[in-house]
Structure formats: structure tokens, C-alpha cells
Design a protein around this motif. Structure first.
Motif, PDB file in Angstrom:
ATOM      1  N   LYS A   1      -9.934   1.549  -3.747  1.00 30.14           N
ATOM      2  CA  LYS A   1     -11.322   1.429  -3.278  1.00 30.14           C
ATOM      3  C   LYS A   1     -12.110   2.718  -3.494  1.00 30.14           C
ATOM      4  O   LYS A   1     -13.291   2.700  -3.828  1.00 30.14           O
ATOM      5  N   ASP A   2     -11.439   3.862  -3.327  1.00 29.61           N
ATOM      6  CA  ASP A   2     -12.100   5.163  -3.464  1.00 29.61           C
ATOM      7  C   ASP A   2     -12.223   5.623  -4.921  1.00 29.61           C
ATOM      8  O   ASP A   2     -12.700   6.711  -5.198  1.00 29.61           O
ATOM      9  N   GLY A   3     -11.756   4.780  -5.866  1.00 22.83           N
ATOM     10  CA  GLY A   3     -11.852   5.118  -7.272  1.00 22.83           C
ATOM     11  C   GLY A   3     -10.609   5.779  -7.853  1.00 22.83           C
ATOM     12  O   GLY A   3     -10.518   5.975  -9.059  1.00 22.83           O
ATOM     13  N   MET A   4      -9.661   6.144  -7.006  1.00 20.94           N
ATOM     14  CA  MET A   4      -8.416   6.767  -7.480  1.00 20.94           C
ATOM     15  C   MET A   4      -7.560   5.726  -8.198  1.00 20.94           C
ATOM     16  O   MET A   4      -7.525   4.572  -7.804  1.00 20.94           O
ATOM     17  N   TRP A   5      -6.907   6.149  -9.260  1.00 19.05           N
ATOM     18  CA  TRP A   5      -6.003   5.304 -10.039  1.00 19.05           C
ATOM     19  C   TRP A   5      -4.569   5.736  -9.799  1.00 19.05           C
ATOM     20  O   TRP A   5      -4.275   6.926  -9.683  1.00 19.05           O
ATOM     21  N   GLU A   6      -3.650   4.742  -9.755  1.00 21.81           N
ATOM     22  CA  GLU A   6      -2.222   4.996  -9.626  1.00 21.81           C
ATOM     23  C   GLU A   6      -1.494   4.205 -10.704  1.00 21.81           C
ATOM     24  O   GLU A   6      -1.812   3.039 -10.939  1.00 21.81           O
ATOM     25  N   PHE A   7      -0.505   4.818 -11.350  1.00 17.05           N
ATOM     26  CA  PHE A   7       0.225   4.228 -12.472  1.00 17.05           C
ATOM     27  C   PHE A   7       1.725   4.394 -12.239  1.00 17.05           C
ATOM     28  O   PHE A   7       2.214   5.524 -12.189  1.00 17.05           O
ATOM     29  N   TYR A   8       2.447   3.269 -12.128  1.00 14.86           N
ATOM     30  CA  TYR A   8       3.869   3.318 -11.794  1.00 14.86           C
ATOM     31  C   TYR A   8       4.705   2.420 -12.700  1.00 14.86           C
ATOM     32  O   TYR A   8       4.200   1.469 -13.291  1.00 14.86           O
ATOM     33  N   GLY A   9       5.996   2.720 -12.727  1.00 16.14           N
ATOM     34  CA  GLY A   9       6.977   1.881 -13.396  1.00 16.14           C
ATOM     35  C   GLY A   9       7.674   1.016 -12.363  1.00 16.14           C
ATOM     36  O   GLY A   9       7.159   0.791 -11.266  1.00 16.14           O
ATOM     37  N   LYS A  10       8.880   0.584 -12.686  1.00 12.79           N
ATOM     38  CA  LYS A  10       9.631  -0.312 -11.798  1.00 12.79           C
ATOM     39  C   LYS A  10      10.435   0.431 -10.732  1.00 12.79           C
ATOM     40  O   LYS A  10      10.948  -0.178  -9.805  1.00 12.79           O
TER      41      LYS A  10
END
Length: 94
Positions: A33-42
Motif C-alpha cells: 500500500k505504501d508503494g514498497m516492493w518485495e521480491f521473494y523466492g520459495k
């Protein structure tokens, strides 16, 4: 379309040590919601040092296909089962 690079290639994003150091595929992406991005694997992230903050440019160098997500609005997430598969985009449940 590629605001990731045009707007701010130094924008901070969150990923895991597995994606950054072990080069595991990015399978789950959150646009908060705040515009932050998160990128994860398994991998499960259990310790604070499992999380890493890097620039979006550095992340794009790991996986160009995240550029496909540049228009995903906040409060959404994207998943795929493998790096070669298409992203499935859904709304975050609030």
C-alpha cells in the motif's frame, strides 16, 4: 511502462538473501500500500538477516521479467510457479 528504470533505478526494494546471493528464482512479488516492493523466492524467511534491501536496478539485473510487473498497482501481488511461467496478479486482502 518501465518506470522501474525511468523513474528511479535506485529505488530500494526488499528481497531475500536467497534471491540475492543464491540466485533463486523470484516467484512472489508484493506491491504494498505504501508503494514498497518485495521480491521473494520459495524459501521460508525465518531470520532478520534473511531479508535484504537492494536497488530495483540490481534486482532487474537478476531477473529482467520483473519489468513485466511495472504497472501492477499498490495493494496487489504477483505469483508464478517457475521463472519461465507467466505472472498471475491478484489484489491483496486487506
Amino acid at each position: 511502462m518501465f518506470w522501474f528504470l525511468k523513474k528511479d533505478k535506485n529505488k530500494a526494494v526488499i528481497t531475500s538473501r536467497y534471491v540475492l546471493f543464491d540466485k533463486t528464482p523470484i516467484l512472489y512479488v508484493i506491491h504494498n500500500k505504501d508503494g514498497m516492493w518485495e521480491f521473494y523466492g520459495k524459501e521460508e524467511l525465518e531470520r532478520d538477516d534473511d531479508y535484504k534491501v537492494i536497488s530495483i536496478e540490481e534486482l532487474i539485473n537478476l531477473d529482467l521479467r520483473i519489468l513485466e510487473l511495472s504497472l501492477v498497482p499498490p495493494c496487489c501481488f504477483a505469483t508464478r510457479n517457475a521463472k519461465s511461467e507467466a505472472w498471475e496478479i491478484k489484489k491483496l486482502v486487506q
